[in-house]
Scaffold this motif. Structure first.
Motif, PDB file in Angstrom:
ATOM      1  N   VAL A  56      -3.762  -5.193   1.435  1.00  0.00           N
ATOM      2  CA  VAL A  56      -2.828  -4.922   0.347  1.00  0.00           C
ATOM      3  C   VAL A  56      -3.404  -5.527  -0.919  1.00  0.00           C
ATOM      4  O   VAL A  56      -3.878  -6.666  -0.914  1.00  0.00           O
ATOM      5  CB  VAL A  56      -1.433  -5.534   0.631  1.00  0.00           C
ATOM      6  CG1 VAL A  56      -0.500  -5.354  -0.557  1.00  0.00           C
ATOM      7  CG2 VAL A  56      -0.833  -4.929   1.885  1.00  0.00           C
ATOM      8  N   ILE A  57      -3.355  -4.746  -1.992  1.00  0.00           N
ATOM      9  CA  ILE A  57      -3.789  -5.215  -3.307  1.00  0.00           C
ATOM     10  C   ILE A  57      -2.647  -4.938  -4.271  1.00  0.00           C
ATOM     11  O   ILE A  57      -2.154  -3.816  -4.347  1.00  0.00           O
ATOM     12  CB  ILE A  57      -5.062  -4.483  -3.784  1.00  0.00           C
ATOM     13  CG1 ILE A  57      -6.197  -4.689  -2.787  1.00  0.00           C
ATOM     14  CG2 ILE A  57      -5.450  -4.954  -5.190  1.00  0.00           C
ATOM     15  CD1 ILE A  57      -7.388  -3.779  -3.006  1.00  0.00           C
ATOM     16  N   ARG A  58      -2.205  -5.954  -4.963  1.00  0.00           N
ATOM     17  CA  ARG A  58      -1.171  -5.803  -5.993  1.00  0.00           C
ATOM     18  C   ARG A  58      -1.832  -6.188  -7.306  1.00  0.00           C
ATOM     19  O   ARG A  58      -2.435  -7.250  -7.415  1.00  0.00           O
ATOM     20  CB  ARG A  58       0.020  -6.708  -5.690  1.00  0.00           C
ATOM     21  CG  ARG A  58       0.649  -6.419  -4.330  1.00  0.00           C
ATOM     22  CD  ARG A  58       1.840  -7.325  -4.071  1.00  0.00           C
ATOM     23  NE  ARG A  58       2.209  -7.337  -2.673  1.00  0.00           N
ATOM     24  CZ  ARG A  58       2.889  -6.387  -2.059  1.00  0.00           C
ATOM     25  NH1 ARG A  58       3.256  -5.318  -2.722  1.00  0.00           N
ATOM     26  NH2 ARG A  58       3.195  -6.480  -0.778  1.00  0.00           N
ATOM     27  N   GLU A  59      -1.697  -5.308  -8.310  1.00  0.00           N
ATOM     28  CA  GLU A  59      -2.434  -5.539  -9.546  1.00  0.00           C
ATOM     29  C   GLU A  59      -1.775  -4.847 -10.725  1.00  0.00           C
ATOM     30  O   GLU A  59      -0.806  -4.100 -10.561  1.00  0.00           O
ATOM     31  CB  GLU A  59      -3.869  -5.020  -9.387  1.00  0.00           C
ATOM     32  CG  GLU A  59      -3.939  -3.521  -9.174  1.00  0.00           C
ATOM     33  CD  GLU A  59      -5.357  -3.014  -8.904  1.00  0.00           C
ATOM     34  OE1 GLU A  59      -6.271  -3.823  -8.700  1.00  0.00           O
ATOM     35  OE2 GLU A  59      -5.525  -1.782  -8.908  1.00  0.00           O
ATOM     36  N   CYS A  60      -2.342  -5.069 -11.897  1.00  0.00           N
ATOM     37  CA  CYS A  60      -1.962  -4.332 -13.094  1.00  0.00           C
ATOM     38  C   CYS A  60      -2.777  -3.046 -13.110  1.00  0.00           C
ATOM     39  O   CYS A  60      -3.952  -3.057 -12.765  1.00  0.00           O
ATOM     40  CB  CYS A  60      -2.270  -5.144 -14.343  1.00  0.00           C
ATOM     41  SG  CYS A  60      -1.425  -6.738 -14.383  1.00  0.00           S
ATOM     42  N   GLY A  61      -2.145  -1.975 -13.495  1.00  0.00           N
ATOM     43  CA  GLY A  61      -2.845  -0.705 -13.601  1.00  0.00           C
ATOM     44  C   GLY A  61      -2.996  -0.314 -15.059  1.00  0.00           C
ATOM     45  O   GLY A  61      -2.182  -0.683 -15.908  1.00  0.00           O
ATOM     46  N   TYR A  62      -4.026   0.449 -15.329  1.00  0.00           N
ATOM     47  CA  TYR A  62      -4.295   0.867 -16.704  1.00  0.00           C
ATOM     48  C   TYR A  62      -4.520   2.363 -16.841  1.00  0.00           C
ATOM     49  O   TYR A  62      -4.343   2.918 -17.916  1.00  0.00           O
ATOM     50  CB  TYR A  62      -5.498   0.100 -17.251  1.00  0.00           C
ATOM     51  CG  TYR A  62      -5.217  -1.373 -17.357  1.00  0.00           C
ATOM     52  CD1 TYR A  62      -4.605  -1.899 -18.480  1.00  0.00           C
ATOM     53  CD2 TYR A  62      -5.507  -2.230 -16.305  1.00  0.00           C
ATOM     54  CE1 TYR A  62      -4.310  -3.252 -18.563  1.00  0.00           C
ATOM     55  CE2 TYR A  62      -5.215  -3.581 -16.377  1.00  0.00           C
ATOM     56  CZ  TYR A  62      -4.621  -4.084 -17.512  1.00  0.00           C
ATOM     57  OH  TYR A  62      -4.317  -5.411 -17.584  1.00  0.00           O
ATOM     58  N   ALA A  93      -2.816 -15.562   0.899  1.00  0.00           N
ATOM     59  CA  ALA A  93      -2.177 -15.556   2.220  1.00  0.00           C
ATOM     60  C   ALA A  93      -0.977 -14.626   2.354  1.00  0.00           C
ATOM     61  O   ALA A  93      -0.927 -13.818   3.265  1.00  0.00           O
ATOM     62  CB  ALA A  93      -1.773 -16.985   2.591  1.00  0.00           C
ATOM     63  N   ASP A  94       0.002 -14.713   1.470  1.00  0.00           N
ATOM     64  CA  ASP A  94       1.226 -13.940   1.671  1.00  0.00           C
ATOM     65  C   ASP A  94       1.320 -12.718   0.753  1.00  0.00           C
ATOM     66  O   ASP A  94       2.392 -12.201   0.502  1.00  0.00           O
ATOM     67  CB  ASP A  94       2.457 -14.825   1.505  1.00  0.00           C
ATOM     68  CG  ASP A  94       2.579 -15.400   0.107  1.00  0.00           C
ATOM     69  OD1 ASP A  94       1.576 -15.398  -0.626  1.00  0.00           O
ATOM     70  OD2 ASP A  94       3.676 -15.848  -0.250  1.00  0.00           O
ATOM     71  N   CYS A  95       0.211 -12.219   0.299  1.00  0.00           N
ATOM     72  CA  CYS A  95       0.216 -11.058  -0.600  1.00  0.00           C
ATOM     73  C   CYS A  95       0.777  -9.811   0.082  1.00  0.00           C
ATOM     74  O   CYS A  95       1.388  -8.969  -0.555  1.00  0.00           O
ATOM     75  CB  CYS A  95      -1.198 -10.782  -1.104  1.00  0.00           C
ATOM     76  SG  CYS A  95      -1.279  -9.436  -2.310  1.00  0.00           S
ATOM     77  N   GLY A  96       0.596  -9.687   1.384  1.00  0.00           N
ATOM     78  CA  GLY A  96       1.070  -8.515   2.108  1.00  0.00           C
ATOM     79  C   GLY A  96       2.537  -8.559   2.471  1.00  0.00           C
ATOM     80  O   GLY A  96       3.080  -7.575   2.979  1.00  0.00           O
ATOM     81  N   SER A  97       3.212  -9.668   2.194  1.00  0.00           N
ATOM     82  CA  SER A  97       4.629  -9.768   2.546  1.00  0.00           C
ATOM     83  C   SER A  97       5.470  -8.931   1.572  1.00  0.00           C
ATOM     84  O   SER A  97       5.046  -8.671   0.447  1.00  0.00           O
ATOM     85  CB  SER A  97       5.089 -11.228   2.526  1.00  0.00           C
ATOM     86  OG  SER A  97       5.122 -11.705   1.205  1.00  0.00           O
ATOM     87  N   PRO A  98       6.671  -8.523   2.001  1.00  0.00           N
ATOM     88  CA  PRO A  98       7.519  -7.718   1.119  1.00  0.00           C
ATOM     89  C   PRO A  98       7.885  -8.429  -0.188  1.00  0.00           C
ATOM     90  O   PRO A  98       8.121  -7.780  -1.194  1.00  0.00           O
ATOM     91  CB  PRO A  98       8.778  -7.464   1.951  1.00  0.00           C
ATOM     92  CG  PRO A  98       8.345  -7.636   3.357  1.00  0.00           C
ATOM     93  CD  PRO A  98       7.247  -8.667   3.331  1.00  0.00           C
ATOM     94  N   LYS A  99       7.929  -9.738  -0.168  1.00  0.00           N
ATOM     95  CA  LYS A  99       8.221 -10.508  -1.383  1.00  0.00           C
ATOM     96  C   LYS A  99       7.116 -11.540  -1.578  1.00  0.00           C
ATOM     97  O   LYS A  99       7.176 -12.649  -1.046  1.00  0.00           O
ATOM     98  CB  LYS A  99       9.593 -11.188  -1.249  1.00  0.00           C
ATOM     99  CG  LYS A  99      10.030 -11.947  -2.456  1.00  0.00           C
ATOM    100  CD  LYS A  99      10.388 -11.033  -3.602  1.00  0.00           C
ATOM    101  CE  LYS A  99      10.976 -11.845  -4.749  1.00  0.00           C
ATOM    102  NZ  LYS A  99      11.023 -11.109  -5.978  1.00  0.00           N
ATOM    103  N   PRO A 100       6.055 -11.198  -2.333  1.00  0.00           N
ATOM    104  CA  PRO A 100       4.957 -12.147  -2.537  1.00  0.00           C
ATOM    105  C   PRO A 100       5.424 -13.425  -3.243  1.00  0.00           C
ATOM    106  O   PRO A 100       6.477 -13.449  -3.875  1.00  0.00           O
ATOM    107  CB  PRO A 100       3.980 -11.373  -3.426  1.00  0.00           C
ATOM    108  CG  PRO A 100       4.374  -9.954  -3.312  1.00  0.00           C
ATOM    109  CD  PRO A 100       5.841  -9.938  -3.011  1.00  0.00           C
ATOM    110  N   HIS A 101       4.626 -14.454  -3.131  1.00  0.00           N
ATOM    111  CA  HIS A 101       4.926 -15.750  -3.752  1.00  0.00           C
ATOM    112  C   HIS A 101       5.067 -15.576  -5.268  1.00  0.00           C
ATOM    113  O   HIS A 101       4.294 -14.850  -5.889  1.00  0.00           O
ATOM    114  CB  HIS A 101       3.811 -16.748  -3.429  1.00  0.00           C
ATOM    115  CG  HIS A 101       4.198 -18.147  -3.719  1.00  0.00           C
ATOM    116  ND1 HIS A 101       4.119 -18.699  -4.979  1.00  0.00           N
ATOM    117  CD2 HIS A 101       4.714 -19.107  -2.915  1.00  0.00           C
ATOM    118  CE1 HIS A 101       4.543 -19.944  -4.937  1.00  0.00           C
ATOM    119  NE2 HIS A 101       4.908 -20.219  -3.696  1.00  0.00           N
TER     120      HIS A 101
END
Length: 140
Positions: free
Chosen positions: A74-80, A30-38
């Motif tokens: 918006v996708i926030r993830e680990c990059g490799y 739900a709140d992944c797109g917010s400036p400060k995710p949960h």
């Protein structure tokens, strides 16, 4: 004597530090797109033997042209695997998705976009929306 060798060699074995990054997607979180995710989305990035080096944090901002209103994601993830030249870069797949990706090396650094990357991402996404609207205006 073994203890001395262990102490002398220990710095060479401590360099694969794990990093914590926000890991979420707006299509399921739900709140992944917010400036400060949960805070629950802040998780340790696993090391992957198929990619040498340490993981880093990544934020991906997309315009999804295939949706009725050209939704954003918006996708926030680990990059490799990093881009050769840049920390922020744009990509486009056919006429379906336009994307800005930003990579960073600090713990939890993928909350929002960095100022320069944010400006770049905003301008790139604005340009893409304008181009899409112009293209739609000329369709019969």
């Amino acid at each position: 004597m073994k203890m001395i060798y262990m102490l002398l060699l220990s710095p060479f074995f401590c360099c694969a530090d794990a990093i914590k990054c926000y890991q979420c997607r707006t299509d399921r979180d739900a709140d992944c797109g917010s400036p400060k995710p949960h805070p629950d989305y802040l998780k340790e990035c696993p090391l992957r033997p198929d990619f040498p080096g340490n993981p880093f944090c990544r934020s991906i901002y997309q315009i999804l042209y295939f949706t009725k209103d050209s939704d954003t994601a918006v996708i926030r993830e680990c990059g490799y695997k990093r881009h050769r030249d840049r920390d922020c870069y744009q990509s486009k797949w056919a006429n379906d998705v336009y994307q800005v990706t930003c990579d960073c090396n600090r713990e939890a650094c993928n909350t929002g976009v960095r100022p320069l990357c944010g400006l770049t991402a905003g301008l790139v996404l604005l340009r893409a929306l304008v181009q899409n609207n112009i293209a739609n205006a000329f369709r019969l």
